[in-house]
Design an enzyme around this catalytic site. Structure first.
Site: not given
Lengths: 95, 495
Positions: B159, B78, B183
């Protein structure tokens, strides 16, 4: 509690975000929608409840008070939009 | 032999060890898959050269008999984890072009164990969102399609939407994520992948771009519970650089997750039955309860009475911490600078141009609830409610060992839906946020498809530091659900 345009302007200024009048008009109702939602908390009886700032009880560790890091200004400045020698450069603040 | 990109991490490790293929071959297969799926917009930055270099080094280590826990396994990272010499954006214009001179602890740990980095995955800006539609670098597209509306592109959840899409699209064997309010778990549910958020303090936050520091916790995506346990084991561990990192032993969870759950008590919280929740999610939850009974567990009805207040408390605490954390973006030290008439104008113009709408909204809410005259009414109140939410869990855990709930109140929705009203979007996280406020570990496991052919997840919540139990329960759900569906676009490619 509802935020009027002047309050939104003040909050944007406190947050250091430049906003036009049109933007204040756009964000105002959105922020009021969120504030309306979070105000549900007023229903909850929290008398004699201690606030919880962190979820897990981890004792903070102490270490020797000594320098353990540093000495590489070029790394620290590597991403600066503007740097000179070992300093960040900002717009002039003193007349 | 299974196609290289369709293996589990455990299978790939076995194949590497047996010399069925090399890490370079495994990595090359994934780089090829990435090139074929660029329309999903999964990566902000691809790092194929770095990946092949790491893979070649891994192959040497393995030949020398010196392979680590994840040696040679290609992962997606990420773009919230700082990676040395590789751009790290947090999905924001304000950090575009930021190239860290240091490595986050989580990625340091993964590289120590031999992992290969394929690239940095797209995400909601500063991890603020539930649909990956707030990224400056564009929306991520979910590889799954709604069979009733196959033309619409769906969100991958948020997210960590790039990470969830990468694992679902078979372009990475696993991925890292962060979970501040759901998330990891919500995007895992939306993409038919496994997502784990450990106990707060299990993974170091050092070098992870901060959103809300008392809630942020790193975790992992994978295609099996076992794989997610392997990844988490590598990522976890004490770090003196993060004062909230726990000095606790990291168990070998993968070796205990096969254990049985006979006699284990599984709590079913009645407050997680939400108005307007699709029947299919309720039915899947009931199925999960039956699977638990079949495995010999005892089902206990429990109550978490303050559940409905978790989201409003979260939308005070998270923006408050975010407004503080994001004050560092000032156009002076890193990232974007927009020159103004004076220093203050430079700050204000930089932040006006550098932050997107959702980030501005949250910074302003945070600034408002922390401002003079409102601090007690909002921020202190929310922290008191946070304690009540933690106490709810503590009481429930006097009666049971883990909780079983749906992960999210819906399946993946179309890009553009729920954008008209922030609260509608925030409600995505209704079942995941309480665990963040209480710091508890949670695991989402794919458990079935809805009538439109979209994956749905079940969530297992555990006691603090008891990831072992949620992995074990998750393994039983996984076995019973036997979720083998893969997105149609992946099947077409494989054919």
């Amino acid at each position: 509690m509802s935020l009027d345009k002047e309050t939104v302007r003040k909050v944007a200024s406190l947050a250091h975000i430049k906003m036009t009048d049109e933007e204040l008009d756009k964000y105002g109702p959105q922020l009021n929608n969120i504030v309306g939602f979070i105000e549900q908390l007023s229903e909850v009886d929290t008398d004699n409840v201690e606030p919880l700032p962190s979820p897990v009880d981890i004792p903070l560790k102490l270490r020797k008070d000594e320098v353990t890091d540093g000495g590489y200004p070029e790394d620290v400045l590597a991403n600066a939009p503007e740097a000179l020698e070992s300093f960040y450069v900002v717009p002039k603040v003193i007349e | 032999m299974t196609e290289l990109t369709h293996m589990t991490i455990a299978e790939a490790l076995k194949g590497l060890e047996n010399k069925d293929f090399t890490s370079v071959e495994l990595t090359q297969a994934h780089i090829g898959a990435i090139e074929n799926t660029r329309h999903l917009n999964v990566f902000v930055t691809e790092t194929p050269e770095l990946a092949l270099k790491q893979a070649a080094e891994s192959d040497k280590r393995r030949t020398a008999g010196d392979a680590g826990l994840l040696d040679g396994i290609p992962l997606a990272i990420k773009d919230l984890f700082c990676t040395k010499d590789v751009q790290t954006t947090a999905g924001s214009h304000i950090l575009e072009g930021f190239v860290p001179t240091y490595e986050s602890t989580v990625t340091t740990n993964l590289f120590r164990d031999g992992a290969v980095m394929l690239g940095k995955t797209n995400l909601d800006e500063f991890a603020m969102g539930s649909s990956n539609t707030t990224s400056f670098f564009g929306n991520v597209i979910n590889p799954w399609k709604n069979q009733s509306n196959p033309d619409a592109d769906l969100v991958p959840g948020g997210s960590s939407g790039g990470s969830s899409a990468a694992v679902a699209a078979r372009i990475a064997l696993g991925a890292t994520g962060t979970d501040t309010g759901g998330s990891i778990r919500q995007p895992a549910a939306f993409t038919g992948t496994v997502g784990v958020k450990p106990t707060y303090g299990r993974c170091s936050r050092w070098g992870t771009v901060a959103f809300a520091s008392s809630l942020d916790q790193a975790g992992a995506f994978a295609r099996t519970v076992e794989d997610s346990a392997l990844l988490l084991q590598s990522m976890s561990g004490h770090d003196p650089m993060d004062s909230t990192s726990a000095d606790k032993n990291v168990p070998d969870w993968a070796s205990t997750l096969q254990g049985d759950i006979k006699g284990m008590k599984i709590g079913i919280p009645k407050e997680y039955r939400m108005d307007g929740m699709p029947d299919e999610i309720e039915q899947l939850w009931q199925k999960g309860i039956e699977w638990m009974k079949d495995a010999g567990a005892e089902i206990i009805d429990v109550s978490l009475p303050h559940t409905k207040y978790a989201l409003p408390a979260y939308y005070i605490i998270a923006p408050a911490e975010a407004s503080t954390n994001l004050s560092r973006y000032d156009g002076v030290r890193y990232g974007l600078r927009v020159e103004g008439e004076n220093l203050r104008d430079t700050y204000e113009s930089t932040r006006a141009e550098g932050f997107g709408d959702e980030v501005k909204r949250r910074i302003m809410i945070g600034t408002y609830v922390l401002s003079a005259g409102y601090y007690d009414a909002y921020y202190m109140k929310a922290q008191k409610v946070r304690r009540l939410i933690l106490q709810d869990f503590e009481k429930a855990y006097e009666q049971c060992d883990a909780l079983l709930t749906p992960t999210a109140p819906s399946a993946a929705f179309a890009i553009g839906e729920k954008e008209d009203d922030q609260i509608k979007m925030y409600l995505n996280d209704i079942f995941t946020v309480p665990a963040n406020l209480a710091g508890l570990p949670g695991l989402s496991v794919p458990a079935g498809l809805d009538k439109d052919g979209l994956p749905l997840g079940l969530q297992i919540l555990g006691k603090a530091w008891d990831e072992e139990t949620i992995f074990r329960v998750g393994n039983k759900i996984e076995q019973a659900a036997n979720f083998t569906a893969i997105p149609e676009m992946v099947m077409q490619k494989a054919a």
